[in-house]
Write an enzyme that holds these catalytic residues in place. Structure first.
Site, mmCIF file in Angstrom:
data_model
loop_
_atom_site.group_PDB
_atom_site.id
_atom_site.type_symbol
_atom_site.label_atom_id
_atom_site.label_comp_id
_atom_site.label_asym_id
_atom_site.label_seq_id
_atom_site.Cartn_x
_atom_site.Cartn_y
_atom_site.Cartn_z
ATOM 1 N N HIS A 1 47.054 -3.830 0.827
ATOM 2 C CA HIS A 1 46.560 -5.188 0.575
ATOM 3 C C HIS A 1 45.458 -5.548 1.579
ATOM 4 C CE1 HIS A 1 49.315 -6.705 -2.450
ATOM 5 N NE2 HIS A 1 50.382 -6.409 -1.749
ATOM 6 N N HIS B 1 52.210 -0.232 2.266
ATOM 7 C CA HIS B 1 51.987 -1.210 1.191
ATOM 8 C C HIS B 1 51.095 -2.356 1.670
ATOM 9 C CE1 HIS B 1 53.371 -3.512 -2.449
ATOM 10 N NE2 HIS B 1 53.035 -4.527 -1.674
ATOM 11 N N GLU B 2 51.502 -2.973 2.768
ATOM 12 C CA GLU B 2 50.738 -4.138 3.232
ATOM 13 C C GLU B 2 49.358 -3.728 3.743
ATOM 14 O OE1 GLU B 2 51.838 -6.847 2.257
ATOM 15 O OE2 GLU B 2 53.952 -6.347 1.926
HETATM 16 ZN ZN ZN Z 1 52.357 -6.362 -2.464
#
Ligand code: ZN
Length: 515
Positions: A274, A270-271
């Site tokens: 980003h 997830h990160e």
């Molecule tokens: Zn997030």
């Protein structure tokens, strides 16, 4: 006179903005440090440092000099193609300038200080389940949010002023419409899944998994996705996040649970999503207000795409399960891809948002949105919040947390004054599918490549259509340009029903194709 060409004027603006971007990056690094390495008693000093930087950034940005160089550059705006970096810089700087000049410098500095203290109090109070100590800080954050909305101004609802900070142009009314449509499909779907009952025994994921193995596997995959560790690093924090200080230093964090390895592993995916967004911004936009994601919804679409559309897909695990089994041979002996795929896609109401499955996730956001509206309207106070939280959990998810630690205090956002932010998570889910579908339409080889552990085509498409633009285009325009259609929840809903209908043997409900 003759030297003042349109390019000169924009270059002067850019030069003026560079040190402001540097100060903002320095403040972000101090905030990163506060979440990762700072000892608890450093909070007071850190709050002062962040307040001082916030004051300097604000003063410089709202100065007469900014106004003058911005206006001079705008006078030359006709010379630039609307799609150019120059036109983008003018567009976004004007938007930021008009908003930020409405906030008094002292308000901004005082808030930065209070936020740093409040997050530190939250960090210590949450493990102790101590809402009472946290409460006055939360009250202060709600008060800052109300005051900010008044300074910024709004037509319909104070929420609109705050949401616009995170998702430019979006209003509470837009969110209500989107959420109503999602709720209409999700609530009966969750019920049907619950009635169907479990389709897999996932007990094998609750054994002991050492942290080093979780980290090694998570980082290997993140690098295969395209997260560049020459320009990034992974650390630990109580609440996972990504933070960039220019596109050559974009860091991520995660947290580990030995009895739940997928929490850290999906957290890293997830990160990294980003971080890859910010690593992919065009170097030409460096040290300007354009050198980050265009909105938090689009930002979240990147993290959710790698976490869910890639990382929770069957084809991904057909390639990566054997590798995870090499890292954890005892725990995963004899587990086949189908079993693993189902185990990482169990739909079940959970207390913690960041652990929620793809189907129930948005219900957590709807709950927070309802409460934020009520806080701003004054119909719920900070003191009422634990009880209001539990009532909403019952209403939306049918479960109630045993304590505030896993209830109202679970997220860092309110402690840091981020009110009006949560809807961008659901937007991210919606946008992730719309973008992914567009990428696959343009490159039908993508799903097969994911099954082979190859992600370059997908990343290349995202770089071209999303990442490199930074903040140059507003989210709405970026989505239309990238996908050929306006933002809509329909492809997202179709994806959920197809994926989880298949896992739970439900078929696709008739309602799916009707809108
Ligand atoms: Zn997030």
């Amino acid at each position: 006179m003759s030297e003042q060409t349109p390019l000169h004027a924009v270059e002067r603006l850019r030069q003026h903005l560079h040190p402001i971007a540097d100060l903002a990056a320095a403040a972000a690094l101090l905030a990163w440090d506060q979440e990762t390495y700072m000892p608890p008693d450093g909070a007071e000093g850190r709050a002062n440092q962040l307040a001082t930087l916030a004051r300097l950034i604000h003063q410089r940005f709202v100065s007469a000099e900014t106004k003058q160089v911005l206006e001079a550059a705008e006078g030359a705006a006709g010379a630039f193609d609307p799609d150019s970096d120059e036109a983008g810089l003018l567009r976004i700087t004007r938007r930021d300038f008009d908003k930020i000049t409405k906030l008094p410098t002292e308000f901004v500095a005082e808030r930065a200080r209070a936020r740093a203290i409040s997050t530190q109090v939250w960090r210590e109070a949450r493990p102790k389940n101590d809402f009472v100590t946290f409460r006055p800080h939360l009250e202060a954050m709600v008060d800052f949010a109300r005051r900010e909305a008044e300074y910024l101004g709004y037509t319909d609802h104070p929420y609109d002023a705050l949401l616009d900070n995170y998702e430019p142009g979006m209003t509470a009314k837009d969110v209500r419409t989107l959420f109503a449509r999602l709720r209409e499909v999700t609530v009966p779907f969750v019920r049907a899944i619950a009635q169907r009952g479990p389709v897999v025994d996932a007990a094998f994921l609750s054994q002991d998994y050492d942290e080093a193995g979780q980290e090694r596997f998570g980082l290997d995959v993140a690098q295969a996705f395209g997260y560049d560790l020459r320009r990034g690093r992974l650390d630990r924090s109580p609440h996972p996040f990504a933070s960039g200080f220019g596109q050559k230093d974009v860091r991520i964090t995660t947290r580990y649970n030995r009895q739940d390895p997928m929490s850290a592993i999906f957290g890293i995916f997830h990160e990294a999503g980003h971080a890859m967004y910010e690593q992919g911004v065009s170097p030409a936009l460096e040290r300007t207000p354009l050198s980050r994601g265009t909105s938090l919804g689009v930002h979240e679409s990147q993290s959710r795409m790698w976490e869910n559309l890639v990382g929770r897909s069957r084809s991904f695990w057909s390639h990566y399960l054997p590798r995870l089994q090499q890292v954890f041979p005892q725990q995963l002996r004899g587990i086949d891809v189908q079993t693993f795929y189902r185990a990482v896609n169990i739909v079940r109401p959970e207390l913690i948002r960041v652990e929620a499955d793809e189907v129930t996730y948005n219900l957590h956001i709807m709950l927070r949105f309802d409460l934020e509206l009520a806080l701003l309207e004054g119909t719920v106070t900070a003191a009422d919040l634990p009880a209001a939280w539990n009532a909403k959990m019952q209403e939306y998810l049918g479960i109630v947390p045993p304590d505030d630690r896993d209830g109202v205090m679970q997220d860092i956002h309110w402690s840091g004054g981020s009110i009006g932010y949560f809807p961008t998570y659901t937007l991210g889910n919606v946008i992730s599918v719309q973008l992914f579908d567009a990428a696959v339409r343009a490159n039908p080889s993508i799903p097969g490549e994911i099954g082979g552990g190859e992600f370059g085509t997908l990343l290349g498409w995202l770089r071209e259509h999303v990442h490199r633009h930074g903040r140059k285009f507003f989210a709405k325009d970026l989505i239309t340009r990238a996908t050929g259609a306006e933002l809509s929840p329909e492809s997202y809903l179709a994806y959920l029903q197809q994926k989880f209908g298949e896992i739970y043997g439900l078929g696709v409900p008739a309602a799916a194709g009707t809108r």
